[in-house]
Design a protein around this motif. Structure first.
Motif, mmCIF file in Angstrom:
data_model
loop_
_atom_site.group_PDB
_atom_site.id
_atom_site.type_symbol
_atom_site.label_atom_id
_atom_site.label_comp_id
_atom_site.label_asym_id
_atom_site.label_seq_id
_atom_site.Cartn_x
_atom_site.Cartn_y
_atom_site.Cartn_z
ATOM 1 N N ASN A 78 19.417 -10.672 29.781
ATOM 2 C CA ASN A 78 18.853 -11.704 29.501
ATOM 3 C C ASN A 78 18.257 -11.450 28.069
ATOM 4 O O ASN A 78 18.141 -12.382 27.210
ATOM 5 N N PHE A 79 18.262 -10.137 27.649
ATOM 6 C CA PHE A 79 18.002 -9.957 26.215
ATOM 7 C C PHE A 79 19.045 -10.345 25.327
ATOM 8 O O PHE A 79 18.751 -10.897 24.277
ATOM 9 N N LEU A 80 20.470 -10.163 25.762
ATOM 10 C CA LEU A 80 21.388 -10.602 25.116
ATOM 11 C C LEU A 80 21.478 -12.126 25.131
ATOM 12 O O LEU A 80 21.891 -12.754 24.047
ATOM 13 N N LEU A 81 21.258 -12.790 25.980
ATOM 14 C CA LEU A 81 21.265 -14.220 26.160
ATOM 15 C C LEU A 81 20.312 -14.827 25.115
ATOM 16 O O LEU A 81 20.374 -15.888 24.393
ATOM 17 N N PHE A 82 18.800 -14.162 25.340
ATOM 18 C CA PHE A 82 17.905 -14.804 24.224
ATOM 19 C C PHE A 82 18.142 -14.678 22.736
ATOM 20 O O PHE A 82 18.089 -15.661 22.114
ATOM 21 N N HIS A 83 18.969 -13.397 22.530
ATOM 22 C CA HIS A 83 19.483 -13.302 21.187
ATOM 23 C C HIS A 83 20.437 -14.379 20.701
ATOM 24 O O HIS A 83 20.577 -15.022 19.415
ATOM 25 N N ILE A 84 21.357 -14.687 21.672
ATOM 26 C CA ILE A 84 22.555 -15.702 21.328
ATOM 27 C C ILE A 84 21.814 -17.089 21.060
ATOM 28 O O ILE A 84 22.257 -17.758 20.399
ATOM 29 N N ALA A 85 21.000 -17.444 22.186
ATOM 30 C CA ALA A 85 20.302 -18.705 22.236
ATOM 31 C C ALA A 85 19.477 -18.733 20.919
ATOM 32 O O ALA A 85 19.604 -19.792 20.175
ATOM 33 N N PHE A 86 18.773 -17.810 20.706
ATOM 34 C CA PHE A 86 17.796 -17.727 19.229
ATOM 35 C C PHE A 86 18.674 -18.018 18.084
ATOM 36 O O PHE A 86 18.350 -18.819 17.127
ATOM 37 N N GLY A 87 19.757 -17.271 18.012
ATOM 38 C CA GLY A 87 20.716 -17.385 16.892
ATOM 39 C C GLY A 87 20.996 -18.994 16.712
ATOM 40 O O GLY A 87 21.461 -19.265 15.331
ATOM 41 N N LYS A 88 21.302 -19.437 17.619
ATOM 42 C CA LYS A 88 21.867 -20.874 17.612
ATOM 43 C C LYS A 88 20.936 -21.741 17.000
ATOM 44 O O LYS A 88 21.100 -22.858 16.211
ATOM 45 N N THR A 89 19.549 -21.567 17.013
ATOM 46 C CA THR A 89 18.355 -22.262 16.453
ATOM 47 C C THR A 89 18.251 -22.026 14.971
ATOM 48 O O THR A 89 17.626 -22.842 14.279
ATOM 49 N N VAL A 90 18.691 -20.738 14.459
ATOM 50 C CA VAL A 90 18.343 -20.616 13.190
ATOM 51 C C VAL A 90 18.840 -21.513 11.980
ATOM 52 O O VAL A 90 17.989 -21.876 11.178
ATOM 53 N N ASN A 91 20.249 -22.147 12.135
ATOM 54 C CA ASN A 91 20.610 -22.827 11.163
ATOM 55 C C ASN A 91 19.543 -24.137 11.023
ATOM 56 O O ASN A 91 19.452 -24.653 9.805
ATOM 57 N N ASP A 92 19.218 -24.676 12.246
ATOM 58 C CA ASP A 92 18.310 -26.008 11.916
ATOM 59 C C ASP A 92 16.877 -25.684 11.799
ATOM 60 O O ASP A 92 16.351 -26.496 11.333
ATOM 61 N N VAL A 93 16.397 -24.368 12.338
ATOM 62 C CA VAL A 93 14.944 -24.281 12.299
ATOM 63 C C VAL A 93 14.468 -23.457 11.314
ATOM 64 O O VAL A 93 13.566 -23.712 10.546
ATOM 65 N N SER A 94 15.137 -22.435 11.268
ATOM 66 C CA SER A 94 14.605 -21.438 10.235
ATOM 67 C C SER A 94 15.287 -20.853 9.063
ATOM 68 O O SER A 94 15.185 -19.680 8.459
ATOM 69 N N LEU A 95 16.386 -21.864 8.533
ATOM 70 C CA LEU A 95 17.192 -21.095 7.411
ATOM 71 C C LEU A 95 16.299 -21.166 6.260
ATOM 72 O O LEU A 95 16.409 -20.151 5.404
ATOM 73 N N ASN A 96 15.017 -21.914 6.144
ATOM 74 C CA ASN A 96 14.430 -21.621 4.901
ATOM 75 C C ASN A 96 12.879 -21.086 5.314
ATOM 76 O O ASN A 96 11.936 -21.684 4.920
#
Lengths: 355, 355, 355
Positions: free
Chosen positions: C66-84
């Motif tokens: 589940n930690f691996l799952l979390f990082h992959i899911a989190f990674g998906k959000t970066v481009n739209d949420v936290s790039l700046n």
């Protein structure tokens, strides 16, 4: 808040002759392990690279490289056997019984077969025989190894001195040909049209020319993939205070690098059947460039009618140097080798090679 | 003890026009290669990341990234073609004929199509056409490349000068759409709602903003995964005495980094059909940060009725610098480009892109 | 030539309360991800290492960590949420709803649930609730996170201040046991005969002894595998001008290292059900050696009849230091923790553990 003690591994005094240790964390070996092994070591032995080659050699599926299998099995034993090791002293009688394929799951046990307390009263040598089995409980690999382990602080001196039998070599008849293996369909181009067993003579020596420089993540990732948790490979903060001030590269990674380098010349050394013994003569560190040299020490023709020879090879690993610049890689006195400081590996193994 | 010579690769004089070389070590490409490729390059082209996306685009299975395929196929040719290369001079007519999927096995042959001895009598240029086939013997990729190779010591000067035909570009009709590919089910969010072909015009240029710094193990692992055994990428001990004193990063790794960086802006550049040509303008080393800039040079609407355009892109790689800080990336005189010292890659390729 | 603007991510002013963002690049998680995760982090939690263990625990296939799952899911959000993003401020209510298996494809959406402009008028805090679903559109993971994001240049000051509800912890009844999980067949040796829940008490604290030094490629490869494209992790050329002059290690990599280290002592912390919250207290860089310490903060016996406890753990990560050399890891004033400069992680999570 209660401070709990951290599991800290066994000390010399914790081992009992005849005891069997069932090591934790069994491991399903996958095709990803094979690919990562290629990426970390540069291995090109074609039986482990292509389904078409495996099929031509009689296998339904690509077999896992026996060196990769060895490292994974070895890694399993570290937590129980060598977490408090001063040094890994050697191994012997490494026998590959049965091929392993992607999706097979390996579990490992070790029997304590010898104990010898050192005269300093601070350490002792533990001898174990480890056996890896697959998910059908079939043995796939067994080996003996011995390590020097710390005694616990204040443990009584017992003078125990029970040494196991250790064969100088794995007998020819214990060097198993996988039953699937049928070399009739083997094509010379699979392995770059390199020499086969009939092109070699006992005493032939080849320097493999290529070098490979060890990067931080290369050896760390390999050692973690093997789930070998010996601290000296990973904890730079701790190693700052060690003799060399650097993390040690896992000796098994050096074996795999030398084996991979040996493809250039010994590309038909297809199938590892046995490791007779090995020494990590000097430590390797990040930044070292590893070279390799092989010498043929025996060619057995028992399997001649199947088109195969059992070839015994002495593989030497050298760092940051080449044999042509060295007076000798080692000198031998009364059967004891003394190595040049740039020699990092001396391993004695046998393979099946097409004739 | 007999010292055997190590296989040392072909010299210029060993190549014969018309000869076909069957390269060793065929390779089964696995899903692990795809994941490792993502981990090493940062690629995010979604067709190669998600089964759901592949299915929506008509594929039963996720296709292997054609850049990954190219590097593996290229790697196979190194041992026979460029082990004694002075320089990789170029490639042309790189055509992707058929998609490759995990579990497909690639074998590669090269035909010698040209030979030109250099006037210095010490080197010559070898031209080959390489073809990769799958396990059903179907061609999946072909390309021409030429390398400058050392002549063997003492080899006679022959003055050979037979040049092959090299097309300036892969013709539009040779840019294959995979028969499975059906873009009707493509969802804009798959690729972050980025521009599609109708949003681009010839001449549009985009700097892709992100940078990626090359680590030791990144490029070493990638190059080993491709089983490219050119020594300049791995042997630091040898490279200590080279011009730059450092291992060279495999140019194909730079291509993949630039391609991966180009996702940010050109995320719909879905399917690589052809590489028309490419230059590694300057060497890259560990520690360099790579940036990328793309320019659209052609938009072909032959496949308009299928919702696709064939888009030709000029992709430039830059190290440790950005176009806005540079007077120009190159100057062109009589069709010959002269590059800024920070430009490391100039590649001309075509993709299928949704309209 | 027309210069096109590069997609540059959302600024504070681009977010709208209630809006749902469908993140690009869905991802099929493979067994290669699991193996690479092991190689990058050293994880040894046996449920994710061996098919035999997974079967003994009721699963048909090995579940993805589940930690691996979390990082992959989190990674998906970066481009739209936290790039700046200026900073990732925190996360809460991380709930693992359903196990994920190799070949499952994850897609992620985020709903904007809160916006708070900062008084400086230059930044604001964006709160999102992200949900990852599998290819059957079943939720597998949801979490809330909040990041401080730049306002676009010249954007109007709005004074928006809409805060979401954030639970201090995931409730016991929201901590899901996978329906397949049946611990009856669990063997103590799977996890090295370590402590089970009945051997722990609330308040028990253990320093996990092992350390792991971060290499360049380790964290870069992990972060790229998660397809997290935040520039601070990859672009050294840009980071030369940053406060520390170095690339930042992705905080999720630190979480995974600490979790992997915690195997030594907490090896039966089998199944991650929830992350209640976490702070990256100080940045980590290449060369740092990471250590970990865990404290049991709750033991819930709701699942006692199934042989399981829900154990809540506070896991602290420390760099280049050990608790025994530190006066305290943090001090707490009015519920606010102030951390020692060597503490890099404080994470509060819950697991299922055999009793």
């Amino acid at each position: 808040m209660t401070l709990l003690a951290t599991p800290a591994g066994k000390f010399f005094d914790d081992f009992i002759i005849g005891e069997t240790l069932q090591h934790g964390v069994p491991r399903t070996i996958t095709e990803a392990d094979s690919i990562l092994y290629i990426a970390l070591t540069g291995s090109r032995f074609s039986l482990h690279c292509a389904q078409t080659v495996a099929s031509a050699a009689g296998f339904n599926k690509m077999p896992i490289d026996n060196f990769l299998l060895f490292h994974i099995a070895f890694g399993k034993t570290v937590n129980d056997v060598s977490l408090n090791a001063v040094a890994n002293l050697g191994y012997a009688e490494v026998v590959f019984t049965r091929p392993v394929f992607a999706q097979d799951t390996i579990a490992v046990t070790s029997e304590v077969i010898g104990l010898k307390e050192n005269s300093n009263g601070k350490t002792g040598v533990v001898y174990v025989k480890s056996t890896a089995t697959n998910q059908r409980n079939q043995p796939v690999l067994s080996f003996k190894r011995w390590v020097m382990v710390h005694k616990a602080k204040g443990a009584a001196v017992t003078g125990i001195n029970q040494l196991p039998e250790l064969a100088a070599a794995v007998a020819i008849e214990q060097q198993h040909k996988p039953e699937q293996l049928d070399i009739q369909g083997w094509q010379p181009w699979f392995s770059d049209n390199q020499r086969t067993a009939r092109d070699f003579n006992v005493g032939d020596t080849m320097f493999h020319r290529d070098g490979i420089t060890i990067n931080d993540s290369d050896h760390s990732m390999a050692t973690r993939m093997y789930q070998n948790n010996a601290r000296v490979h990973f904890d730079q903060h701790m190693m700052n205070d060690s003799k060399h001030g650097k993390r040690l590269v896992y000796g098994g990674h050096i074996i795999s690098l030398c084996r991979a380098l040996s493809y250039n010349g010994f590309g038909n050394a297809l199938w590892l059947t046995a490791i007779h013994g090995g020494s990590h003569c000097n430590p390797s560190f990040v930044g070292d460039t590893i070279y390799a040299q092989s010498t043929i020490t025996d060619i057995d023709l028992t399997l001649q009618d199947q088109g195969l020879a059992k070839v015994r090879i002495n593989l030497l690993g050298i760092k940051n140097n080449q044999p042509s610049n060295m007076d000798s890689l080692y000198t031998e006195t009364a059967g004891r080798k003394s190595y040049h400081s740039d020699v990092v590996l001396d391993i004695d193994y046998s393979v099946l090679m097409p004739l």
